[in-house]
Design a protein around this motif. Structure first.
Motif, short mmCIF file in Angstrom:
data_model
loop_
_atom_site.label_atom_id
_atom_site.label_comp_id
_atom_site.label_asym_id
_atom_site.label_seq_id
_atom_site.Cartn_x
_atom_site.Cartn_y
_atom_site.Cartn_z
N ASN A 119 0.79 -1.23 0.00
CA ASN A 119 0.00 0.00 0.00
C ASN A 119 0.82 1.29 0.00
N GLN A 123 -0.76 3.93 -2.73
CA GLN A 123 -1.82 4.81 -2.24
C GLN A 123 -1.25 6.15 -1.77
N LYS A 124 -1.76 7.21 -2.37
CA LYS A 124 -1.36 8.54 -1.94
C LYS A 124 -2.07 8.88 -0.62
N ASN A 125 -1.39 9.64 0.23
CA ASN A 125 -1.96 10.09 1.50
C ASN A 125 -2.38 8.92 2.39
N LYS A 331 8.36 -2.50 -3.82
CA LYS A 331 8.62 -1.15 -4.32
C LYS A 331 9.27 -1.23 -5.70
N THR A 340 -0.06 1.32 -10.83
CA THR A 340 -0.75 2.34 -10.05
C THR A 340 -2.03 1.76 -9.45
#
Length: 342
Positions: A119, A123-125, A331, A340
């Motif tokens: 994640n 996942q942004k933020n 990663k 994405t």
């Protein structure tokens, strides 16, 4: 008078010393009392039900592991371990809930590779950091994925699937339990290594993905072996390949990806157990020991092995080291594949 005046300062000094000694004694007693109370509270844990948060819907692999662990933990520790399914955002909603819970031993997390190692890169933020916000207890189990297809799908083998996909680029639908899940990343790796292109269809967990696969709404999927084993055995799904380095003992007739002509797609999904960061040391030890004891019970191992799981049951320190390795691995895979979250 001289005698009286000479005794007064001495008496005053003695009085001050006595007050100080009494003060020190009271402070020490208070400290011992507080420390003793804290130790007693921890020693008495658990005194109420423990919430076992599963960040996915009921019916998937992670939910299965949590529900298998709950009864023996109840028996070993004397309190109910209650499953709390909190799905959404590929496990991020449930994981964030656990991060924010008190570190008192009454909330624990049973989650998968996606939550612990994927994640952060998709996942942004993201509202939690898997390497910093949890006390990692143990990797409970691991299992390879299996590539399964709806029986009506034309390809009957991995080779036939690759050939079909090359003739129909982007048309074969791959169901997954969510963007960034083990099955999604396995599919992405498969496309990269086979030179094909598929259509990713993410769901909010493995159970709904499998349901649509059975209904023919999607074509194929990489799923945890245990989650689809019975469907394979009853002919409701056909297995094309497993992602382990050798054939699965529960699917001995199903070739590995390498045997099917697609190399470097060796992937194991895994489920780990964690708690909010800052768990009291003695509670952490008792909880870890109870979980590992349950997993290593011969009867439990037999049940897990029959479903395609391999018991890991490692130490917190080994879990930390393993998670760091997995974070680095995925990663790299995500960056190289330009994957994405959809």
């Amino acid at each position: 008078m001289n005698n009286t005046s000479s005794h007064a300062p001495r008496a005053s000094r003695i009085s001050r010393m006595l007050r100080r000694l009494v003060g020190v004694a009271i402070a020490l007693a208070a400290g011992i009392t507080v420390s003793g109370a804290a130790q007693a509270a921890n020693a008495a844990w658990p005194q109420k039900p423990v919430s076992v948060v599963v960040p996915f819907p009921a019916g998937g692999s992670t939910d299965t592991i949590a529900r298998m662990l709950a009864p023996p933990l109840n028996e070993k520790l004397g309190q109910p371990f209650v499953i709390d399914n909190r799905p959404g955002a590929t496990g991020a909603i449930g994981a964030t809930f656990v991060k924010r819970a008190p570190a008192d031993g009454y909330t624990m997390l049973v989650a998968s590779i996606g939550v612990f190692a994927v994640n952060p890169f998709l996942q942004k933020n993201l509202q939690y950091d898997p390497a910093k916000d949890f006390d990692l207890l143990t990797v409970a189990v691991r299992a390879p994925n299996v590539l399964v297809a709806n029986p009506n799908f034309p390809a009957k083998s991995l080779q036939e699937l690759v050939a079909y996909m090359k003739k129909n680029p982007g048309k074969v639908s791959f169901a997954s339990s969510g963007a960034g899940s083990s099955d999604h990343l396995t599919a992405a790796l498969f496309w990269q290594k086979s030179g094909t292109e598929g259509l990713h269809v993410p769901y909010k967990g493995g159970a709904p993905a499998i349901s649509d696969l059975l209904a023919g709404q999607v074509d194929v999927s990489f799923q945890n072996v245990n989650a689809v084993l019975q469907h394979i055995r009853t002919g409701k799904l056909k297995a094309l390949a497993v992602t382990s380095d050798k054939r699965s003992v529960v699917l001995p007739n199903v070739p590995t990806m390498a045997e099917g002509g697609v190399k470097d797609v060796e992937v194991y999904s895994w489920q780990g157990v964690a708690a909010p960061k800052g768990l009291p040391a003695d509670v952490k030890t008792r909880l870890h020991d109870a979980i590992v004891g349950a997993l290593k019970d011969p009867g439990m191992q037999k049940k897990l092995n029959e479903q395609g799981f391999e018991v890991v049951a490692n130490s917190p320190e080994q879990f930390v080291e393993f998670e760091n390795q997995e974070l680095k691995r995925w990663k790299q895979v995500i960056e190289q594949g330009k994957i994405t979250a959809e």
